[in-house]
Design a protein around this motif. Structure first.
Motif, PDB file in Angstrom:
ATOM      1  N   LEU A   1      34.618  43.635  40.785  1.00 43.01           N
ATOM      2  CA  LEU A   1      33.161  43.606  40.790  1.00 43.01           C
ATOM      3  C   LEU A   1      32.551  44.624  39.826  1.00 43.01           C
ATOM      4  O   LEU A   1      31.601  44.308  39.102  1.00 43.01           O
ATOM      5  CB  LEU A   1      32.658  43.837  42.213  1.00 43.01           C
ATOM      6  CG  LEU A   1      31.218  43.474  42.506  1.00 43.01           C
ATOM      7  CD1 LEU A   1      30.913  42.037  42.118  1.00 43.01           C
ATOM      8  CD2 LEU A   1      30.913  43.702  43.966  1.00 43.01           C
ATOM      9  N   VAL A   2      33.075  45.838  39.798  1.00 41.21           N
ATOM     10  CA  VAL A   2      32.524  46.864  38.902  1.00 41.21           C
ATOM     11  C   VAL A   2      32.605  46.397  37.451  1.00 41.21           C
ATOM     12  O   VAL A   2      31.621  46.482  36.707  1.00 41.21           O
ATOM     13  CB  VAL A   2      33.262  48.217  39.070  1.00 41.21           C
ATOM     14  CG1 VAL A   2      32.806  49.208  38.013  1.00 41.21           C
ATOM     15  CG2 VAL A   2      33.054  48.782  40.455  1.00 41.21           C
ATOM     16  N   GLU A   3      33.755  45.896  37.060  1.00 37.82           N
ATOM     17  CA  GLU A   3      33.936  45.452  35.677  1.00 37.82           C
ATOM     18  C   GLU A   3      32.990  44.301  35.338  1.00 37.82           C
ATOM     19  O   GLU A   3      32.389  44.281  34.264  1.00 37.82           O
ATOM     20  CB  GLU A   3      35.389  45.020  35.433  1.00 37.82           C
ATOM     21  CG  GLU A   3      36.385  46.155  35.523  1.00 37.82           C
ATOM     22  CD  GLU A   3      36.822  46.490  36.952  1.00 37.82           C
ATOM     23  OE1 GLU A   3      36.401  45.795  37.921  1.00 37.82           O
ATOM     24  OE2 GLU A   3      37.569  47.463  37.122  1.00 37.82           O
ATOM     25  N   ARG A   4      32.868  43.344  36.243  1.00 40.66           N
ATOM     26  CA  ARG A   4      31.961  42.204  36.014  1.00 40.66           C
ATOM     27  C   ARG A   4      30.527  42.684  35.897  1.00 40.66           C
ATOM     28  O   ARG A   4      29.780  42.270  35.021  1.00 40.66           O
ATOM     29  CB  ARG A   4      32.068  41.188  37.150  1.00 40.66           C
ATOM     30  CG  ARG A   4      33.405  40.558  37.276  1.00 40.66           C
ATOM     31  CD  ARG A   4      33.528  39.386  36.351  1.00 40.66           C
ATOM     32  NE  ARG A   4      34.878  38.850  36.445  1.00 40.66           N
ATOM     33  CZ  ARG A   4      35.222  37.687  35.998  1.00 40.66           C
ATOM     34  NH1 ARG A   4      34.354  36.913  35.403  1.00 40.66           N
ATOM     35  NH2 ARG A   4      36.467  37.276  36.108  1.00 40.66           N
ATOM     36  N   ARG A   5      30.130  43.555  36.812  1.00 38.51           N
ATOM     37  CA  ARG A   5      28.757  44.053  36.827  1.00 38.51           C
ATOM     38  C   ARG A   5      28.452  44.819  35.544  1.00 38.51           C
ATOM     39  O   ARG A   5      27.400  44.621  34.920  1.00 38.51           O
ATOM     40  CB  ARG A   5      28.549  44.945  38.063  1.00 38.51           C
ATOM     41  CG  ARG A   5      27.148  45.495  38.193  1.00 38.51           C
ATOM     42  CD  ARG A   5      26.978  46.282  39.467  1.00 38.51           C
ATOM     43  NE  ARG A   5      27.915  47.364  39.641  1.00 38.51           N
ATOM     44  CZ  ARG A   5      27.872  48.523  38.983  1.00 38.51           C
ATOM     45  NH1 ARG A   5      26.944  48.744  38.075  1.00 38.51           N
ATOM     46  NH2 ARG A   5      28.757  49.473  39.242  1.00 38.51           N
TER      47      ARG A   5
ATOM     48  N   PHE B   1      30.856  33.620  47.549  1.00 35.20           N
ATOM     49  CA  PHE B   1      30.483  32.477  46.715  1.00 35.20           C
ATOM     50  C   PHE B   1      29.277  32.800  45.844  1.00 35.20           C
ATOM     51  O   PHE B   1      29.220  32.411  44.678  1.00 35.20           O
ATOM     52  CB  PHE B   1      30.194  31.238  47.577  1.00 35.20           C
ATOM     53  CG  PHE B   1      31.404  30.427  47.885  1.00 35.20           C
ATOM     54  CD1 PHE B   1      32.039  29.688  46.890  1.00 35.20           C
ATOM     55  CD2 PHE B   1      31.930  30.387  49.163  1.00 35.20           C
ATOM     56  CE1 PHE B   1      33.171  28.930  47.174  1.00 35.20           C
ATOM     57  CE2 PHE B   1      33.057  29.629  49.455  1.00 35.20           C
ATOM     58  CZ  PHE B   1      33.679  28.901  48.463  1.00 35.20           C
ATOM     59  N   ARG B   2      28.303  33.518  46.398  1.00 34.37           N
ATOM     60  CA  ARG B   2      27.115  33.906  45.617  1.00 34.37           C
ATOM     61  C   ARG B   2      27.510  34.838  44.472  1.00 34.37           C
ATOM     62  O   ARG B   2      27.005  34.708  43.355  1.00 34.37           O
ATOM     63  CB  ARG B   2      26.080  34.591  46.513  1.00 34.37           C
ATOM     64  CG  ARG B   2      25.226  33.680  47.298  1.00 34.37           C
ATOM     65  CD  ARG B   2      24.138  32.983  46.490  1.00 34.37           C
ATOM     66  NE  ARG B   2      23.183  33.933  45.942  1.00 34.37           N
ATOM     67  CZ  ARG B   2      22.792  33.947  44.674  1.00 34.37           C
ATOM     68  NH1 ARG B   2      23.234  33.079  43.816  1.00 34.37           N
ATOM     69  NH2 ARG B   2      21.932  34.848  44.251  1.00 34.37           N
ATOM     70  N   LEU B   3      28.403  35.778  44.746  1.00 33.23           N
ATOM     71  CA  LEU B   3      28.872  36.682  43.696  1.00 33.23           C
ATOM     72  C   LEU B   3      29.545  35.896  42.574  1.00 33.23           C
ATOM     73  O   LEU B   3      29.283  36.144  41.391  1.00 33.23           O
ATOM     74  CB  LEU B   3      29.852  37.711  44.275  1.00 33.23           C
ATOM     75  CG  LEU B   3      29.213  38.870  45.027  1.00 33.23           C
ATOM     76  CD1 LEU B   3      30.230  39.543  45.936  1.00 33.23           C
ATOM     77  CD2 LEU B   3      28.625  39.871  44.045  1.00 33.23           C
TER      78      LEU B   3
ATOM     79  N   GLU C   1      29.365  33.659  37.263  1.00 29.49           N
ATOM     80  CA  GLU C   1      29.872  32.437  36.637  1.00 29.49           C
ATOM     81  C   GLU C   1      31.396  32.419  36.537  1.00 29.49           C
ATOM     82  O   GLU C   1      31.990  32.251  35.466  1.00 29.49           O
ATOM     83  CB  GLU C   1      29.245  32.256  35.252  1.00 29.49           C
ATOM     84  CG  GLU C   1      27.737  32.156  35.307  1.00 29.49           C
ATOM     85  CD  GLU C   1      27.083  32.106  33.942  1.00 29.49           C
ATOM     86  OE1 GLU C   1      27.641  32.655  32.966  1.00 29.49           O
ATOM     87  OE2 GLU C   1      25.999  31.513  33.855  1.00 29.49           O
ATOM     88  N   CYS C   2      32.012  32.649  37.695  1.00 28.52           N
ATOM     89  CA  CYS C   2      33.475  32.652  37.754  1.00 28.52           C
ATOM     90  C   CYS C   2      33.908  32.147  39.122  1.00 28.52           C
ATOM     91  O   CYS C   2      33.078  31.862  39.978  1.00 28.52           O
ATOM     92  CB  CYS C   2      34.022  34.055  37.493  1.00 28.52           C
ATOM     93  SG  CYS C   2      33.616  35.258  38.765  1.00 28.52           S
ATOM     94  N   ARG C   3      35.195  32.064  39.319  1.00 31.17           N
ATOM     95  CA  ARG C   3      35.748  31.667  40.622  1.00 31.17           C
ATOM     96  C   ARG C   3      35.893  32.903  41.512  1.00 31.17           C
ATOM     97  O   ARG C   3      36.067  34.009  41.022  1.00 31.17           O
ATOM     98  CB  ARG C   3      37.111  31.015  40.435  1.00 31.17           C
ATOM     99  CG  ARG C   3      37.060  29.735  39.627  1.00 31.17           C
ATOM    100  CD  ARG C   3      38.425  29.077  39.509  1.00 31.17           C
ATOM    101  NE  ARG C   3      39.506  29.988  39.814  1.00 31.17           N
ATOM    102  CZ  ARG C   3      40.584  30.155  39.064  1.00 31.17           C
ATOM    103  NH1 ARG C   3      40.747  29.473  37.975  1.00 31.17           N
ATOM    104  NH2 ARG C   3      41.528  30.996  39.424  1.00 31.17           N
TER     105      ARG C   3
END
Length: 67
Positions: free
Chosen positions: A5-9, A46-48, A53-55
């Motif tokens: 999550l940190v990397e995506r954010r 699912f919202r995350l 825009e990933c699985r």
């Protein structure tokens, strides 16, 4: 459960508060998920995935294999 999550954010250039606002949760919830102290509900996971825009499997790994 390990997550990316940190990397995506950070890739999106979002603060924890921006992500929390996007999801309708508290900043503390985001902090807890990022630190692995809280596993999100399935609807939140699912919202995350939708927001980034990933699985879900690309965000969360119960085996700790996300690098």
């Amino acid at each position: 459960m390990q997550n990316s999550l940190v990397e995506r954010r950070q890739k999106y250039g979002w603060s924890q508060q921006r992500l929390a606002d996007e999801l309708g949760v508290s900043r503390q919830t985001i902090i807890s998920i990022e630190r692995g102290r809280f596993d999100p509900s399935l609807p939140l996971a699912f919202r995350l995935a939708e927001v980034f825009e990933c699985r879900i499997e690309e965000l969360f790994d119960p085996h700790g294999d996300i690098a």
